[in-house]
Design a protein around this motif. Structure first.
Motif, PDB file in Angstrom:
ATOM      1  N   ALA A   1       8.852  -3.095  -4.170  1.00 17.39           N
ATOM      2  CA  ALA A   1       7.306  -3.234  -4.661  1.00 17.39           C
ATOM      3  C   ALA A   1       7.147  -2.220  -5.597  1.00 17.39           C
ATOM      4  O   ALA A   1       6.469  -2.337  -6.644  1.00 17.39           O
ATOM      5  CB  ALA A   1       6.187  -3.063  -3.552  1.00 17.39           C
ATOM      6  N   LEU A   2       7.466  -1.008  -5.237  1.00 13.03           N
ATOM      7  CA  LEU A   2       7.465   0.151  -6.285  1.00 13.03           C
ATOM      8  C   LEU A   2       7.923   0.001  -7.425  1.00 13.03           C
ATOM      9  O   LEU A   2       7.343   0.250  -8.775  1.00 13.03           O
ATOM     10  CB  LEU A   2       7.870   1.587  -5.770  1.00 13.03           C
ATOM     11  N   MET A   3       9.451  -0.465  -7.402  1.00 13.64           N
ATOM     12  CA  MET A   3      10.061  -0.610  -8.721  1.00 13.64           C
ATOM     13  C   MET A   3       9.363  -1.892  -9.557  1.00 13.64           C
ATOM     14  O   MET A   3       9.461  -1.774 -10.695  1.00 13.64           O
ATOM     15  CB  MET A   3      11.478  -1.083  -8.298  1.00 13.64           C
ATOM     16  N   THR A   4       8.728  -2.838  -8.963  1.00 10.51           N
ATOM     17  CA  THR A   4       8.166  -4.078  -9.654  1.00 10.51           C
ATOM     18  C   THR A   4       7.109  -3.531 -10.331  1.00 10.51           C
ATOM     19  O   THR A   4       6.628  -4.041 -11.286  1.00 10.51           O
ATOM     20  CB  THR A   4       7.993  -5.059  -8.693  1.00 10.51           C
ATOM     21  N   ALA A   5       6.412  -2.562  -9.595  1.00 14.31           N
ATOM     22  CA  ALA A   5       5.084  -2.245 -10.202  1.00 14.31           C
ATOM     23  C   ALA A   5       5.179  -1.390 -11.509  1.00 14.31           C
ATOM     24  O   ALA A   5       4.475  -1.190 -12.340  1.00 14.31           O
ATOM     25  CB  ALA A   5       4.432  -1.592  -9.195  1.00 14.31           C
ATOM     26  N   LEU A   6       6.273  -0.372 -11.362  1.00 10.49           N
ATOM     27  CA  LEU A   6       6.439   0.394 -12.501  1.00 10.49           C
ATOM     28  C   LEU A   6       7.289  -0.305 -13.553  1.00 10.49           C
ATOM     29  O   LEU A   6       7.320   0.077 -14.780  1.00 10.49           O
ATOM     30  CB  LEU A   6       7.485   1.653 -12.166  1.00 10.49           C
ATOM     31  N   GLU A   7       8.270  -1.305 -13.222  1.00 11.78           N
ATOM     32  CA  GLU A   7       9.229  -2.165 -14.132  1.00 11.78           C
ATOM     33  C   GLU A   7       8.908  -3.522 -13.972  1.00 11.78           C
ATOM     34  O   GLU A   7       9.829  -4.044 -13.532  1.00 11.78           O
ATOM     35  CB  GLU A   7      10.647  -1.636 -14.017  1.00 11.78           C
ATOM     36  N   PRO A   8       7.648  -3.897 -14.537  1.00 14.96           N
ATOM     37  CA  PRO A   8       7.573  -5.607 -14.059  1.00 14.96           C
ATOM     38  C   PRO A   8       8.733  -6.398 -14.777  1.00 14.96           C
ATOM     39  O   PRO A   8       8.810  -7.663 -14.400  1.00 14.96           O
ATOM     40  CB  PRO A   8       6.305  -5.657 -14.611  1.00 14.96           C
TER      41      PRO A   8
ATOM     42  N   GLU B   1       0.794  -1.104   0.028  1.00 10.51           N
ATOM     43  CA  GLU B   1       0.101  -0.039   0.000  1.00 10.51           C
ATOM     44  C   GLU B   1       0.778   1.229  -0.132  1.00 10.51           C
ATOM     45  O   GLU B   1       0.579   2.154  -0.658  1.00 10.51           O
ATOM     46  CB  GLU B   1      -0.874  -0.034   1.113  1.00 10.51           C
ATOM     47  N   LYS B   2       2.072   1.312   0.689  1.00  7.73           N
ATOM     48  CA  LYS B   2       2.829   2.493   1.044  1.00  7.73           C
ATOM     49  C   LYS B   2       3.662   2.695  -0.566  1.00  7.73           C
ATOM     50  O   LYS B   2       4.394   3.727  -0.395  1.00  7.73           O
ATOM     51  CB  LYS B   2       3.652   2.219   2.166  1.00  7.73           C
TER      52      LYS B   2
ATOM     53  N   ILE C   1      13.092   9.722   4.414  1.00  3.96           N
ATOM     54  CA  ILE C   1      11.855   8.958   3.560  1.00  3.96           C
ATOM     55  C   ILE C   1      10.996   8.392   4.815  1.00  3.96           C
ATOM     56  O   ILE C   1       9.916   8.223   4.908  1.00  3.96           O
ATOM     57  CB  ILE C   1      12.298   8.033   2.590  1.00  3.96           C
ATOM     58  N   VAL C   2      11.908   7.450   5.578  1.00  5.75           N
ATOM     59  CA  VAL C   2      11.202   6.576   6.567  1.00  5.75           C
ATOM     60  C   VAL C   2      10.407   7.461   7.533  1.00  5.75           C
ATOM     61  O   VAL C   2       9.729   7.203   8.186  1.00  5.75           O
ATOM     62  CB  VAL C   2      12.047   5.580   7.173  1.00  5.75           C
ATOM     63  N   GLU C   3      11.055   8.941   7.953  1.00  9.40           N
ATOM     64  CA  GLU C   3      10.281   9.572   9.067  1.00  9.40           C
ATOM     65  C   GLU C   3       9.076  10.087   8.238  1.00  9.40           C
ATOM     66  O   GLU C   3       8.107  10.291   8.969  1.00  9.40           O
ATOM     67  CB  GLU C   3      11.522  11.009   9.155  1.00  9.40           C
ATOM     68  N   TYR C   4       9.042  10.233   7.104  1.00  8.41           N
ATOM     69  CA  TYR C   4       7.813  10.680   6.261  1.00  8.41           C
ATOM     70  C   TYR C   4       6.771   9.604   6.239  1.00  8.41           C
ATOM     71  O   TYR C   4       5.508   9.996   6.730  1.00  8.41           O
ATOM     72  CB  TYR C   4       8.209  11.264   4.842  1.00  8.41           C
ATOM     73  N   LEU C   5       7.158   8.369   6.039  1.00  4.48           N
ATOM     74  CA  LEU C   5       6.143   7.305   5.641  1.00  4.48           C
ATOM     75  C   LEU C   5       5.995   6.439   6.878  1.00  4.48           C
ATOM     76  O   LEU C   5       4.938   5.819   7.104  1.00  4.48           O
ATOM     77  CB  LEU C   5       6.586   6.578   4.604  1.00  4.48           C
ATOM     78  N   TRP C   6       7.035   6.216   7.784  1.00  4.19           N
ATOM     79  CA  TRP C   6       6.918   5.504   8.968  1.00  4.19           C
ATOM     80  C   TRP C   6       7.469   6.009  10.189  1.00  4.19           C
ATOM     81  O   TRP C   6       8.155   5.627  11.059  1.00  4.19           O
ATOM     82  CB  TRP C   6       7.850   4.318   8.805  1.00  4.19           C
ATOM     83  N   PRO C   7       6.751   7.279  10.428  1.00  6.71           N
ATOM     84  CA  PRO C   7       7.047   8.133  11.855  1.00  6.71           C
ATOM     85  C   PRO C   7       6.881   7.440  13.144  1.00  6.71           C
ATOM     86  O   PRO C   7       7.633   7.599  14.127  1.00  6.71           O
ATOM     87  CB  PRO C   7       6.227   9.327  11.705  1.00  6.71           C
ATOM     88  N   ASP C   8       5.935   6.327  13.160  1.00  3.27           N
ATOM     89  CA  ASP C   8       5.763   5.762  14.594  1.00  3.27           C
ATOM     90  C   ASP C   8       6.739   4.421  14.700  1.00  3.27           C
ATOM     91  O   ASP C   8       6.374   3.898  15.634  1.00  3.27           O
ATOM     92  CB  ASP C   8       4.173   5.392  14.473  1.00  3.27           C
ATOM     93  N   LEU C   9       7.206   4.046  13.688  1.00  2.00           N
ATOM     94  CA  LEU C   9       8.081   2.872  13.912  1.00  2.00           C
ATOM     95  C   LEU C   9       9.714   3.196  14.298  1.00  2.00           C
ATOM     96  O   LEU C   9      10.163   4.385  13.801  1.00  2.00           O
ATOM     97  CB  LEU C   9       8.196   2.263  12.578  1.00  2.00           C
ATOM     98  N   GLY C  10      10.213   2.309  14.958  1.00  2.00           N
ATOM     99  CA  GLY C  10      11.530   2.248  15.208  1.00  2.00           C
ATOM    100  C   GLY C  10      12.402   2.482  13.943  1.00  2.00           C
ATOM    101  O   GLY C  10      11.835   2.054  12.668  1.00  2.00           O
ATOM    102  N   LEU C  11      13.685   2.802  13.860  1.00  2.00           N
ATOM    103  CA  LEU C  11      14.389   2.966  12.748  1.00  2.00           C
ATOM    104  C   LEU C  11      14.744   1.534  11.876  1.00  2.00           C
ATOM    105  O   LEU C  11      14.575   1.774  10.683  1.00  2.00           O
ATOM    106  CB  LEU C  11      15.897   3.699  13.213  1.00  2.00           C
ATOM    107  N   ARG C  12      15.073   0.521  12.748  1.00  2.00           N
ATOM    108  CA  ARG C  12      15.227  -0.716  12.312  1.00  2.00           C
ATOM    109  C   ARG C  12      14.014  -1.259  11.381  1.00  2.00           C
ATOM    110  O   ARG C  12      14.141  -1.628  10.201  1.00  2.00           O
ATOM    111  CB  ARG C  12      15.772  -1.622  13.190  1.00  2.00           C
ATOM    112  N   ALA C  13      13.092  -1.128  12.220  1.00  5.13           N
ATOM    113  CA  ALA C  13      11.648  -1.576  11.372  1.00  5.13           C
ATOM    114  C   ALA C  13      11.452  -0.792  10.204  1.00  5.13           C
ATOM    115  O   ALA C  13      10.783  -1.300   9.121  1.00  5.13           O
ATOM    116  CB  ALA C  13      10.616  -1.628  12.639  1.00  5.13           C
TER     117      ALA C  13
END
Length: 622
Positions: A442-449, A397-398, A419-431
């Protein structure tokens, strides 16, 4: 017998005409040389109608030997040249003698398939000159209406449809093709339906409707089978093959292109053979069969260079991919073929001035190149198309949100931690980093199958731990970029009649607020607000220009769109009052002022500006 044959010639039914012409020629014998030459010319014309244009050329030459004074008619010769792939020669010949032919046309009504303007229009479509094709078709169409000839009018509509298709006005093209089919039905010449049906095949394929394209193609091929024109059959198979390649129906494409090639070879049409090589190369490259594609790439580039068919690649013709990015992997494969490598490099640079050198010098990117243009809609609902196919499967989804983020900040490199601060602000850094890694894949696969494992992304560049949406120029179309570019042209223009269409074009791209399906992302808000202000100001400016040009209704409609989006935009109330005053509608001007007063008081606790009150005082008279 000649008279009976002429009936079939006039209705373009070559199979029965051939029988009568051959019998008449046999009965004449060698004594009647002038009459025999005339019959040979008719037989040549009929043979061209059957798709044997190279044999037709021999019959015309035989007629001239039998009776030297019996020169092949200009239009007949040009039609034979068209059907044997001598496109440039046919166009030069017709244009050089157009004035003479036009005078002859005034003296006697032409048959539709011999009309010089119509033939020039078709040649312009073959050569990728849509404006010329449109102008010739319009003149021919007017001619058909002036002499009350439904068949000339029908052919005019067909050629107009082709030119509109090249101009990417598919709604108007569809209407022209449909009118041509209806006219052909009224005068009962089924053969005339075939060419507009071919146009409908291309239209259906452009929309992604392969079933519709196949149904129309079968209808047209059934007509051709009855009339016996194998060259038109070749064009139909080529059109079907082309749309099948575009829609990734590769088995269908290869079968259809094989049918087309056999018929073009019989006719001696090297333009058609070249187009088959083009589309088969595209089909094979798209299915990762590069070794199999090499022969077609070699044949394509050799024939293009030999016959001056470069327009088949560098311009938009009826039989060129609408998306020129489809050609990049084919031309990059050409870089690896010694006989044509330099010409492939020349075409790449010509096609893509901003990025052609990159494509040409980095042949190792051939497999990574998607071979399509990526179209991205940021206004309103976020949508992405890879060529004609909408990207609907994102894996995560992300992934969609990551692409939105990268496009929003496409002017700079974003660090992975940002990027991770924008999209996953509530997760720890490693996660969060783990989520980023999976989402990026997933994004690269969607755009360039078709991207190979571990190969770099064509669209998303990496520099250490920084990432950026940075595809080569010309390979991506983003509605926001187009919006701002066209508005810049409109803002810097000086001629109102030229500025207005630019504003209208840009405003039409604003389908809604910037990525409106990501309302709660803080990083979107500044861009969304800026673009909304830009739209409001540009819409008001366009309405003002329309008002100055006397286009009151459109000015009022556009002003109401501004107020629907921001009811406190006071300068637009002023513009509406002016418009209603010019219309002589004082009552509506007063209502507009009252609405302005009420909304400003309710929303902002403000009174109208003095300028607004002065305007309405002049209207009210007190």
């Amino acid at each position: 017998m000649q008279g009976q044959a002429q009936v079939y010639l006039d209705t373009v039914r070559p199979a029965p005409a051939a029988q009568f012409l051959k019998r008449a020629l046999k009965l004449l014998g060698r004594a009647h040389r002038e009459e025999s030459a005339a019959l040979l010319h008719l037989l040549g014309e009929n043979t061209a109608n059957r798709g044997r244009a190279s044999l037709a050329a021999k019959l015309h030459r035989a007629a001239e030997r039998v009776w030297p004074a019996a020169q092949t008619p200009l239009l007949t010769a040009a039609r034979v040249q068209l059907r044997t792939g001598k496109i440039v020669q046919a166009r030069v010949r017709l244009q050089a003698e157009l004035d003479t032919v036009a005078q002859a046309v005034q003296e006697q009504p032409p048959e539709a398939h011999r009309e010089p303007l119509m033939l020039l229009s078709l040649l312009a479509c073959w050569m990728g000159e849509p404006e010329n094709a449109h102008a010739y078709a319009e003149r021919g169409l007017q001619r058909g209406r002036a002499i009350s000839s439904p068949i000339v009018e029908a052919v005019g509509e067909i050629r107009l449809g082709h030119s509109l298709l090249l101009m990417q006005d598919e709604v108007a093209a569809a209407a022209s093709y449909e009118r041509a089919v209806q006219l052909a039905t009224t005068f009962g010449v089924a053969r005339t339906k075939v060419e507009p049906l071919m146009g409908q095949v291309l239209l259906a394929g452009n929309r992604g409707d392969m079933l519709g394209a196949e149904l129309v193609a079968r209808e047209a091929l059934a007509i051709v089978q009855r009339t016996g024109d194998e060259w038109m059959a070749a064009l139909l198979w080529l059109a079907l093959g082309a749309v099948a390649v575009t829609n990734r129906r590769l088995d269908t494409a290869l079968d259809a292109l094989g049918e087309a090639e056999a018929r073009f070879q019989t006719s001696g049409d090297m333009y058609g053979v070249t187009a088959v090589h083009l589309w088969r190369a595209l089909a094979l490259v798209r299915s990762d069969q590069n070794e199999a594609a090499r022969a077609d790439v070699r044949g394509l580039l050799r024939l293009v260079r030999e016959h001056d068919y470069d327009f088949l690649i560098v311009r938009r013709t009826l039989f060129t991919p609408r998306d020129h990015q489809m050609l990049v992997p084919v031309l990059q494969l050409g870089l690896t073929i010694p006989e044509v490598d330099s010409y492939a490099r020349e075409l790449l640079v010509h096609l893509f001035p901003a990025s052609g050198s990159l494509y040409a010098t980095q042949s190792n990117r051939a497999l990574a190149h998607p071979g399509v243009t990526l179209h991205i809609q940021m206004f309103g609902q976020f949508r992405v198309w890879s060529g004609v196919e909408e990207v609907r499967v994102w894996g995560r989804e992300k992934a969609r949100l990551l692409l939105q983020l990268l496009i929003t900040h496409r002017a700079i490199w974003l660090q992975r931690d940002q990027i991770v601060e924008y999209l996953w602000p509530d997760l720890g850094l490693r996660a969060a980093l783990n989520q980023f890694k999976v989402t990026l894949h997933a994004l690269m696969t969607a755009l360039e199958p078709r991207r190979q494992a571990h190969a770099p992304s064509f669209y998303i560049q990496r520099n250490g731990t920084a990432y950026r949406f940075l595809p080569p120029p010309d390979s991506v179309v983003i509605d926001v970029e187009t919006f701002e570019r066209v508005l810049e042209q409109a803002d810097t223009g000086t001629d109102p009649p030229q500025r207005i269409p630019l504003y209208i074009e840009a405003l039409a791209l604003y389908h809604g607020d910037y990525v409106s399906d990501s309302l709660y992302e803080d990083w979107v808000c500044p861009v969304r607000d800026r673009l909304l202000r830009r739209w409001l100001q540009s819409a008001h400016t366009a309405a003002s220009l329309l008002l100055d040009e006397g286009q009151l209704v459109t000015a009022i409609q556009l002003s109401e769109q501004v107020l629907a989006r921001d009811p406190c935009w006071e300068v637009t109330y002023q513009l509406l009052i002016r418009a209603y005053v010019q219309q002589g509608n004082r009552a509506q001007a007063l209502r507009t002022y009252k609405r302005c007063v009420e909304i400003l008081a309710a929303e902002l606790n403000l009174a109208p500006l003095p300028q607004t009150t002065q305007m309405i005082t002049a209207v009210h008279g007190s």
